[in-house]
Design a protein around this motif. Structure first.
Motif, PDB file in Angstrom:
ATOM      1  N   ALA A 145     -23.687  -8.590  12.414  1.00 11.76           N
ATOM      2  CA  ALA A 145     -25.065  -8.869  13.101  1.00 11.76           C
ATOM      3  C   ALA A 145     -26.039  -9.480  12.174  1.00 11.76           C
ATOM      4  O   ALA A 145     -26.685 -10.496  12.438  1.00 11.76           O
ATOM      5  N   LEU A 146     -26.006  -9.013  10.671  1.00 11.25           N
ATOM      6  CA  LEU A 146     -26.963  -9.515   9.677  1.00 11.25           C
ATOM      7  C   LEU A 146     -26.425 -10.899   9.384  1.00 11.25           C
ATOM      8  O   LEU A 146     -27.355 -11.911   9.294  1.00 11.25           O
ATOM      9  N   LEU A 147     -25.211 -11.325   9.418  1.00 10.86           N
ATOM     10  CA  LEU A 147     -24.695 -12.711   9.065  1.00 10.86           C
ATOM     11  C   LEU A 147     -25.174 -13.687  10.104  1.00 10.86           C
ATOM     12  O   LEU A 147     -25.846 -14.739   9.931  1.00 10.86           O
ATOM     13  N   ARG A 148     -25.047 -13.264  11.340  1.00  8.91           N
ATOM     14  CA  ARG A 148     -25.416 -14.052  12.673  1.00  8.91           C
ATOM     15  C   ARG A 148     -27.029 -14.180  12.783  1.00  8.91           C
ATOM     16  O   ARG A 148     -27.279 -15.364  12.812  1.00  8.91           O
ATOM     17  N   VAL A 149     -27.741 -13.397  12.546  1.00  9.25           N
ATOM     18  CA  VAL A 149     -29.158 -13.517  12.392  1.00  9.25           C
ATOM     19  C   VAL A 149     -29.630 -14.404  11.276  1.00  9.25           C
ATOM     20  O   VAL A 149     -30.617 -15.218  11.305  1.00  9.25           O
ATOM     21  N   THR A 150     -29.034 -14.144  10.106  1.00 15.48           N
ATOM     22  CA  THR A 150     -29.338 -14.951   8.923  1.00 15.48           C
ATOM     23  C   THR A 150     -28.960 -16.268   8.998  1.00 15.48           C
ATOM     24  O   THR A 150     -29.788 -17.203   8.515  1.00 15.48           O
ATOM     25  N   GLU A 151     -27.927 -16.712   9.940  1.00 20.28           N
ATOM     26  CA  GLU A 151     -27.632 -17.962  10.243  1.00 20.28           C
ATOM     27  C   GLU A 151     -28.686 -18.696  11.120  1.00 20.28           C
ATOM     28  O   GLU A 151     -28.702 -19.962  10.976  1.00 20.28           O
ATOM     29  N   ARG A 152     -29.172 -17.985  11.833  1.00 19.41           N
ATOM     30  CA  ARG A 152     -30.327 -18.576  12.583  1.00 19.41           C
ATOM     31  C   ARG A 152     -31.448 -19.105  11.789  1.00 19.41           C
ATOM     32  O   ARG A 152     -32.223 -19.732  12.424  1.00 19.41           O
ATOM     33  N   LEU A 153     -31.798 -18.638  10.872  1.00 18.48           N
ATOM     34  CA  LEU A 153     -33.028 -18.752   9.746  1.00 18.48           C
ATOM     35  C   LEU A 153     -32.957 -20.022   9.257  1.00 18.48           C
ATOM     36  O   LEU A 153     -32.095 -20.409   8.905  1.00 18.48           O
ATOM     37  N   SER A 154     -34.043 -20.697   9.187  1.00 16.54           N
ATOM     38  CA  SER A 154     -34.344 -22.167   8.391  1.00 16.54           C
ATOM     39  C   SER A 154     -34.309 -21.691   7.053  1.00 16.54           C
ATOM     40  O   SER A 154     -34.639 -20.512   6.579  1.00 16.54           O
ATOM     41  N   GLU A 155     -34.217 -22.902   6.134  1.00 16.84           N
ATOM     42  CA  GLU A 155     -34.200 -22.467   4.723  1.00 16.84           C
ATOM     43  C   GLU A 155     -35.912 -22.168   4.497  1.00 16.84           C
ATOM     44  O   GLU A 155     -36.123 -21.465   3.531  1.00 16.84           O
ATOM     45  N   ALA A 156     -36.950 -22.722   5.212  1.00 16.21           N
ATOM     46  CA  ALA A 156     -38.222 -22.315   5.073  1.00 16.21           C
ATOM     47  C   ALA A 156     -38.472 -20.705   5.285  1.00 16.21           C
ATOM     48  O   ALA A 156     -39.322 -20.031   4.584  1.00 16.21           O
ATOM     49  N   ASP A 157     -37.763 -20.198   6.406  1.00 13.58           N
ATOM     50  CA  ASP A 157     -37.712 -18.983   7.052  1.00 13.58           C
ATOM     51  C   ASP A 157     -37.218 -18.105   5.507  1.00 13.58           C
ATOM     52  O   ASP A 157     -37.725 -17.162   5.207  1.00 13.58           O
TER      53      ASP A 157
END
Length: 154
Positions: A104-116
């Protein structure tokens, strides 16, 4: 740290942790020989809990919000509550929970932008560092704890 570096670190440190845990048999995994009379099973549950919390926080960030984090107000109380909740869980269930929370943490991290990931306003430090602290760095910390116990003959 870039998103790819963070994701690679999360996966690498989880794999290294699993290598350390694989050195132990089931009775050793259940033996309360670590700091605070925790077992390796307890540590696995602890890692699962914090990756789960972090996944929830990052899900809020990925949706554009700023998460509430009551778990960090008193980490000792949170850890004690989580320890008690997971104490009666089987090793298989604890491992399955860790697998789910890590994914779950991998999946949500993948959704973040570099700016986030670079944003320091939501958590008081860069979002990537908060994620690493609850994943890659956290795995390194507890793998070292387990390795010290193994070296001491516990």
């Amino acid at each position: 740290m870039t998103k790819q570096e963070l994701l690679d670190s999360m996966r690498r440190e989880r794999a290294a942790f699993e290598v350390t845990v694989a050195m132990l048999d089931e009775s050793q995994l259940a033996d309360p020989s670590l700091d605070g009379d925790w077992s390796v099973k307890d540590v696995i549950a602890h890692l699962a809990a914090w990756e789960g919390y972090c996944a929830g926080w990052i899900d809020v960030v990925a949706g554009g919000g700023s998460p509430e984090r009551p778990e960090v107000a008193d980490t000792d109380a949170t850890n004690a509550r989580d320890y008690a909740a997971a104490k009666e869980m089987s090793l298989a269930d604890v491992r399955a929970t860790l697998h789910r929370s890590h994914d779950a943490l991998l999946r949500v991290t993948e959704r973040l932008s570099e700016a986030d990931l670079a944003d320091e306003k939501r958590f008081g430090w860069a979002t990537w560092a908060m994620i690493d602290g609850n994943s890659g760095e956290h795995y390194r910390e507890h793998a070292a704890q387990i390795e010290r116990s193994i070296a001491a003959g516990s």
